[in-house]
Design a protein around this motif. Structure first.
Motif, PDB file in Angstrom:
ATOM      1  N   LEU B  95       0.827  -1.210   0.000  1.00  0.00           N
ATOM      2  CA  LEU B  95       0.000   0.000   0.000  1.00  0.00           C
ATOM      3  C   LEU B  95       0.865   1.266   0.000  1.00  0.00           C
ATOM      4  O   LEU B  95       2.019   1.233   0.403  1.00  0.00           O
ATOM      5  CB  LEU B  95      -0.904   0.015   1.233  1.00  0.00           C
ATOM      6  CG  LEU B  95      -1.882  -1.154   1.413  1.00  0.00           C
ATOM      7  CD1 LEU B  95      -2.665  -0.985   2.703  1.00  0.00           C
ATOM      8  CD2 LEU B  95      -2.829  -1.264   0.224  1.00  0.00           C
ATOM      9  N   SER B  96       0.274   2.372  -0.417  1.00  0.00           N
ATOM     10  CA  SER B  96       0.963   3.660  -0.326  1.00  0.00           C
ATOM     11  C   SER B  96       0.886   4.143   1.119  1.00  0.00           C
ATOM     12  O   SER B  96       0.101   3.611   1.913  1.00  0.00           O
ATOM     13  CB  SER B  96       0.291   4.678  -1.245  1.00  0.00           C
ATOM     14  OG  SER B  96      -0.961   5.037  -0.714  1.00  0.00           O
ATOM     15  N   TYR B  98      -0.380   6.795   2.151  1.00  0.00           N
ATOM     16  CA  TYR B  98      -1.728   7.340   2.349  1.00  0.00           C
ATOM     17  C   TYR B  98      -2.721   6.227   2.692  1.00  0.00           C
ATOM     18  O   TYR B  98      -3.463   6.306   3.670  1.00  0.00           O
ATOM     19  CB  TYR B  98      -2.163   8.077   1.078  1.00  0.00           C
ATOM     20  CG  TYR B  98      -3.551   8.630   1.136  1.00  0.00           C
ATOM     21  CD1 TYR B  98      -3.808   9.825   1.807  1.00  0.00           C
ATOM     22  CD2 TYR B  98      -4.612   7.970   0.525  1.00  0.00           C
ATOM     23  CE1 TYR B  98      -5.086  10.342   1.867  1.00  0.00           C
ATOM     24  CE2 TYR B  98      -5.893   8.477   0.578  1.00  0.00           C
ATOM     25  CZ  TYR B  98      -6.126   9.666   1.251  1.00  0.00           C
ATOM     26  OH  TYR B  98      -7.392  10.176   1.315  1.00  0.00           O
ATOM     27  N   GLN B  99      -2.692   5.177   1.861  1.00  0.00           N
ATOM     28  CA  GLN B  99      -3.618   4.060   2.080  1.00  0.00           C
ATOM     29  C   GLN B  99      -3.343   3.353   3.403  1.00  0.00           C
ATOM     30  O   GLN B  99      -4.263   3.053   4.169  1.00  0.00           O
ATOM     31  CB  GLN B  99      -3.491   3.051   0.930  1.00  0.00           C
ATOM     32  CG  GLN B  99      -3.979   3.586  -0.401  1.00  0.00           C
ATOM     33  CD  GLN B  99      -3.535   2.702  -1.562  1.00  0.00           C
ATOM     34  OE1 GLN B  99      -2.448   2.119  -1.547  1.00  0.00           O
ATOM     35  NE2 GLN B  99      -4.381   2.614  -2.572  1.00  0.00           N
ATOM     36  N   ARG B 103      -5.651   2.877   6.866  1.00  0.00           N
ATOM     37  CA  ARG B 103      -5.973   1.577   7.478  1.00  0.00           C
ATOM     38  C   ARG B 103      -5.578   1.556   8.956  1.00  0.00           C
ATOM     39  O   ARG B 103      -6.321   1.066   9.798  1.00  0.00           O
ATOM     40  CB  ARG B 103      -5.239   0.447   6.731  1.00  0.00           C
ATOM     41  CG  ARG B 103      -5.653   0.295   5.267  1.00  0.00           C
ATOM     42  CD  ARG B 103      -6.964  -0.446   5.095  1.00  0.00           C
ATOM     43  NE  ARG B 103      -6.911  -1.781   5.672  1.00  0.00           N
ATOM     44  CZ  ARG B 103      -6.461  -2.862   5.028  1.00  0.00           C
ATOM     45  NH1 ARG B 103      -5.999  -2.751   3.789  1.00  0.00           N
ATOM     46  NH2 ARG B 103      -6.480  -4.038   5.617  1.00  0.00           N
TER      47      ARG B 103
END
Lengths: 141, 110
Positions: B95-96, B98-99, B103
């Motif tokens: 994931l980035s 940001y992502q 989470r």
């Protein structure tokens, strides 16, 4: 009076592999001495930036640390080239670092800013062509 | 929450996990090391794109619970060696930042 150093470490120019060793060592020493964690954190930030500045910008130098009544004193002394424009160097975002160094997340123009923000007393002596000497003090209370 | 639980819940790749029982207190995301030095705190999860060995030095100095290299970016061999040697948890996510940050926030790490 001659200072009794609790840490004295040679820092070589461009030696990124060892970046953070002086500050880590000082942090461990202070922890063993039971120094307050907020003081250790400030000391670690200041020492790390001083150390990285020697690696990134200088011809090599020394990091030394001592404890006195005033607090934790950190000394950085390098073999040049000196800071051409000290006022600019303290401006957030100003840096003379290369693109390669910037890609590694250094040279964002925040090093001296951190040093200033996290030390309680700061003295910078710099001379173009000679070198830079910095003394930072972090108070114990 | 422990580092081990974060690894399981977010299916993170474990590069080194010498201290999976470390307590996670919060998080910080950043790639400028001076910023991270000043802002990341003890017990944080540090999300970054930087995969070189100076990251390990900064992780040690800040006392973060783990470093998470995002976007499956490359981690240098020297960084892995140093992390093992110094006992720094080094994880990776596809994931980035940001992502992943989103989470983690949802999981209650704030």
């Amino acid at each position: 009076m001659k200072e009794k150093y609790i840490l004295e470490k040679r820092i070589e120019k461009g030696d990124f592999n060892k970046g953070g060793e002086a500050s880590s060592k000082l942090k461990d020493l202070l922890r063993k001495l039971g120094v307050d964690s907020a003081v250790i954190r400030k000391t670690a930030i200041v020492t790390y930036e001083l150390e990285m500045n020697i690696i990134i910008h200088s011809e090599g130098g020394w990091i030394r640390a001592a404890i006195s009544r005033e607090g934790i004193q950190i000394f950085a002394a390098d073999d040049g080239p000196g800071i051409a424009d000290l006022e600019k160097a303290f401006q957030p975002g100003y840096s003379t670092a290369s693109d390669q160094v910037r890609e590694m997340g250094f040279g964002a123009g925040l090093g001296l800013v951190n040093i200033k923000n996290y030390s309680d007393e700061l003295k910078v002596d710099t001379k173009t062509g000679v070198g830079t000497k910095i003394r930072a003090i972090i108070h114990l209370v | 929450m422990k580092v081990r639980e974060v690894i399981e819940k977010l299916e993170l790749e474990v590069i080194t996990a010498t201290h999976p029982g470390k307590e996670v207190r919060g998080g910080y995301s950043g790639d400028l090391l001076s910023n991270v030095m000043a802002k990341a705190g003890k017990g944080d999860l540090w999300l970054t794109i930087q995969g070189h060995q100076n990251v390990v030095a900064v992780a040690l100095l800040t006392g973060v619970a783990a470093v998470i290299i995002v976007e499956n970016l490359e981690v240098e061999k020297e960084a892995i060696q140093k992390a093992e040697e110094k006992g720094v948890n080094l994880l990776r996510s596809k994931l980035s930042a940001y992502q992943l940050g989103g989470r983690l926030y949802q999981m209650g790490i704030r």
